[in-house]
Scaffold this motif. Structure first.
Motif, short mmCIF file in Angstrom:
data_model
loop_
_atom_site.label_atom_id
_atom_site.label_comp_id
_atom_site.label_asym_id
_atom_site.label_seq_id
_atom_site.Cartn_x
_atom_site.Cartn_y
_atom_site.Cartn_z
N GLN A 100 4.75 9.97 -8.06
CA GLN A 100 5.17 8.83 -7.24
C GLN A 100 4.27 8.68 -6.01
OE1 GLN A 100 7.29 6.54 -8.15
NE2 GLN A 100 7.70 7.67 -10.02
N ARG A 103 0.98 7.24 -7.18
CA ARG A 103 1.17 5.83 -7.50
C ARG A 103 1.20 4.98 -6.22
NH1 ARG A 103 5.70 5.42 -11.50
NH2 ARG A 103 4.09 6.02 -12.97
N MET A 104 1.90 5.47 -5.20
CA MET A 104 1.97 4.75 -3.93
C MET A 104 0.58 4.66 -3.29
SD MET A 104 4.18 5.55 -0.49
CE MET A 104 5.69 5.61 -1.41
N ARG A 105 -0.17 5.75 -3.34
CA ARG A 105 -1.53 5.75 -2.78
C ARG A 105 -2.42 4.77 -3.52
NH1 ARG A 105 -4.93 8.62 0.48
NH2 ARG A 105 -7.05 8.89 -0.27
N ARG A 107 -1.47 2.06 -5.04
CA ARG A 107 -1.06 0.71 -4.63
C ARG A 107 -1.64 0.36 -3.26
NH1 ARG A 107 4.73 1.85 -5.62
NH2 ARG A 107 4.87 1.91 -7.86
N GLN A 108 -1.62 1.30 -2.33
CA GLN A 108 -2.17 1.07 -1.00
C GLN A 108 -3.67 0.80 -1.07
OE1 GLN A 108 -1.00 4.64 1.02
NE2 GLN A 108 0.96 3.79 1.70
#
Length: 171
Positions: A100, A103-105, A107-108
Protein backbone atom coordinates in the motif's frame (compact mmCIF):
# COMPACT_ATOMS: atom_id res chain seq x y z
CA UNK A 1 28.55 -15.39 30.19
CA UNK A 2 28.70 -17.89 27.36
CA UNK A 3 26.12 -19.94 25.56
CA UNK A 4 28.15 -23.12 24.95
CA UNK A 5 25.77 -24.63 22.39
CA UNK A 6 25.75 -21.53 20.17
CA UNK A 7 28.99 -19.67 20.68
CA UNK A 8 32.27 -19.88 22.53
CA UNK A 9 32.25 -16.17 23.34
CA UNK A 10 30.27 -14.12 25.83
CA UNK A 11 26.90 -12.74 24.76
CA UNK A 12 28.13 -9.22 25.53
CA UNK A 13 31.17 -9.72 23.28
CA UNK A 14 29.04 -11.14 20.47
CA UNK A 15 26.62 -8.22 20.80
CA UNK A 16 29.47 -5.71 20.66
CA UNK A 17 30.97 -7.39 17.57
CA UNK A 18 27.56 -7.25 15.88
CA UNK A 19 27.20 -3.56 16.77
CA UNK A 20 30.67 -2.83 15.37
CA UNK A 21 29.88 -4.69 12.13
CA UNK A 22 26.60 -2.79 11.69
CA UNK A 23 28.39 0.50 12.44
CA UNK A 24 31.10 -0.28 9.89
CA UNK A 25 28.49 -1.01 7.22
CA UNK A 26 26.57 2.16 8.09
CA UNK A 27 29.68 4.30 7.54
CA UNK A 28 29.95 3.14 3.93
CA UNK A 29 26.95 5.00 2.53
CA UNK A 30 28.02 4.47 -1.09
CA UNK A 31 27.86 0.66 -0.81
CA UNK A 32 25.07 -1.85 -0.38
CA UNK A 33 23.08 -2.39 1.80
CA UNK A 34 23.52 1.06 3.36
CA UNK A 35 22.96 2.90 0.07
CA UNK A 36 19.53 1.30 -0.38
CA UNK A 37 18.59 1.84 3.27
CA UNK A 38 19.23 5.58 3.07
CA UNK A 39 17.92 6.39 -0.41
CA UNK A 40 14.49 7.99 -0.76
CA UNK A 41 13.14 5.44 -3.21
CA UNK A 42 10.63 2.63 -3.21
CA UNK A 43 13.33 -0.01 -2.50
CA UNK A 44 14.68 2.17 0.33
CA UNK A 45 11.26 2.50 1.94
CA UNK A 46 10.66 -1.23 1.54
CA UNK A 47 14.03 -2.14 3.08
CA UNK A 48 13.59 0.16 6.09
CA UNK A 49 10.11 -1.12 6.87
CA UNK A 50 10.85 -4.81 6.43
CA UNK A 51 14.24 -4.85 8.19
CA UNK A 52 12.84 -3.23 11.30
CA UNK A 53 10.12 -5.85 11.56
CA UNK A 54 12.55 -8.66 10.62
CA UNK A 55 14.58 -7.95 13.76
CA UNK A 56 11.91 -6.90 16.26
CA UNK A 57 9.07 -9.35 15.55
CA UNK A 58 10.96 -12.67 15.90
CA UNK A 59 12.71 -11.51 19.07
CA UNK A 60 9.46 -10.32 20.65
CA UNK A 61 7.51 -13.44 19.65
CA UNK A 62 10.32 -15.74 20.84
CA UNK A 63 10.37 -13.99 24.18
CA UNK A 64 6.55 -14.23 24.47
CA UNK A 65 6.65 -17.95 23.61
CA UNK A 66 9.30 -18.66 26.25
CA UNK A 67 7.43 -16.60 28.86
CA UNK A 68 4.13 -18.36 28.09
CA UNK A 69 5.82 -21.73 28.41
CA UNK A 70 7.53 -20.65 31.67
CA UNK A 71 4.14 -19.57 33.08
CA UNK A 72 2.77 -22.97 31.93
CA UNK A 73 0.13 -21.42 29.68
CA UNK A 74 1.02 -23.97 26.99
CA UNK A 75 3.60 -26.61 26.19
CA UNK A 76 6.56 -26.31 23.78
CA UNK A 77 4.78 -27.74 20.72
CA UNK A 78 1.71 -25.50 21.05
CA UNK A 79 3.89 -22.44 21.75
CA UNK A 80 5.98 -23.09 18.65
CA UNK A 81 2.92 -23.60 16.45
CA UNK A 82 1.28 -20.46 17.83
CA UNK A 83 4.44 -18.44 17.23
CA UNK A 84 4.59 -19.65 13.62
CA UNK A 85 0.95 -18.69 12.98
CA UNK A 86 1.47 -15.24 14.50
CA UNK A 87 4.64 -14.73 12.42
CA UNK A 88 2.72 -15.63 9.25
CA UNK A 89 -0.07 -13.20 10.12
CA UNK A 90 2.41 -10.41 10.90
CA UNK A 91 4.39 -11.06 7.70
CA UNK A 92 1.21 -10.95 5.60
CA UNK A 93 0.08 -7.73 7.30
CA UNK A 94 3.51 -6.14 6.89
CA UNK A 95 3.62 -7.14 3.22
CA UNK A 96 0.20 -5.60 2.61
CA UNK A 97 1.25 -2.41 4.43
CA UNK A 98 4.40 -2.12 2.30
CA UNK A 99 2.47 -2.75 -0.93
CA UNK A 100 0.00 0.00 0.00
CA UNK A 101 2.85 2.41 0.79
CA UNK A 102 4.54 1.62 -2.53
CA UNK A 103 1.26 2.10 -4.37
CA UNK A 104 0.76 5.49 -2.70
CA UNK A 105 4.30 6.54 -3.61
CA UNK A 106 3.75 5.52 -7.23
CA UNK A 107 0.55 7.60 -7.33
CA UNK A 108 2.39 10.61 -5.91
CA UNK A 109 5.16 10.25 -8.50
CA UNK A 110 2.61 9.95 -11.33
CA UNK A 111 0.79 13.03 -10.04
CA UNK A 112 4.06 14.99 -9.87
CA UNK A 113 4.98 13.92 -13.42
CA UNK A 114 1.54 14.93 -14.72
CA UNK A 115 1.86 18.33 -13.02
CA UNK A 116 5.36 18.78 -14.47
CA UNK A 117 4.12 17.97 -17.98
CA UNK A 118 1.16 20.33 -17.60
CA UNK A 119 3.48 23.13 -16.46
CA UNK A 120 5.81 22.45 -19.36
CA UNK A 121 2.88 22.56 -21.78
CA UNK A 122 1.64 25.88 -20.31
CA UNK A 123 5.13 27.36 -20.61
CA UNK A 124 5.40 26.21 -24.24
CA UNK A 125 2.00 27.78 -25.02
CA UNK A 126 3.07 31.10 -23.45
CA UNK A 127 6.41 31.08 -25.30
CA UNK A 128 4.76 30.15 -28.62
CA UNK A 129 2.30 33.05 -28.25
CA UNK A 130 4.97 35.53 -27.15
CA UNK A 131 6.18 38.32 -29.46
CA UNK A 132 9.57 38.15 -27.72
CA UNK A 133 12.09 35.89 -29.47
CA UNK A 134 12.99 32.86 -27.35
CA UNK A 135 15.29 29.95 -28.20
CA UNK A 136 17.01 27.11 -26.42
CA UNK A 137 20.34 25.78 -27.63
CA UNK A 138 21.43 22.24 -26.83
CA UNK A 139 25.10 21.16 -26.95
CA UNK A 140 26.15 18.55 -29.51
CA UNK A 141 28.87 16.29 -28.12
CA UNK A 142 31.38 13.98 -29.77
CA UNK A 143 32.28 10.46 -28.61
CA UNK A 144 34.55 11.84 -25.87
CA UNK A 145 31.68 14.02 -24.53
CA UNK A 146 33.37 17.25 -25.65
CA UNK A 147 31.04 19.96 -26.98
CA UNK A 148 31.60 20.35 -30.72
CA UNK A 149 28.54 22.35 -31.74
CA UNK A 150 25.10 23.54 -30.67
CA UNK A 151 21.68 22.78 -32.10
CA UNK A 152 18.33 24.50 -31.66
CA UNK A 153 16.30 22.57 -29.12
CA UNK A 154 13.40 25.03 -29.18
CA UNK A 155 12.47 28.22 -31.03
CA UNK A 156 9.28 30.18 -30.82
CA UNK A 157 7.78 31.87 -33.89
CA UNK A 158 9.23 35.28 -32.93
CA UNK A 159 12.75 33.80 -32.79
CA UNK A 160 12.28 32.16 -36.19
CA UNK A 161 11.11 35.50 -37.67
CA UNK A 162 14.14 37.23 -36.13
CA UNK A 163 16.41 34.67 -37.80
CA UNK A 164 14.38 35.06 -41.04
CA UNK A 165 13.65 31.36 -41.26
CA UNK A 166 10.98 28.76 -40.52
CA UNK A 167 10.95 26.85 -37.24
CA UNK A 168 11.08 23.43 -38.92
CA UNK A 169 14.19 24.49 -40.90
CA UNK A 170 16.10 25.42 -37.75
CA UNK A 171 15.17 22.58 -35.39
Amino acid sequence: YTIPRLTGIAVQTATMLLALAVGTLALQSDREPTRTLFEQSTPGILARRILTAAFVVPLALGWLRVEGQRLQLYDFAFGSALRTLVEIAILATLSWWVVQAMRMRDRQQQRAETERQAGEQRLRMVLDASAVPFAILEPVRDSSAAIVDFSWSYLNAAAARTLRSEIHQLT
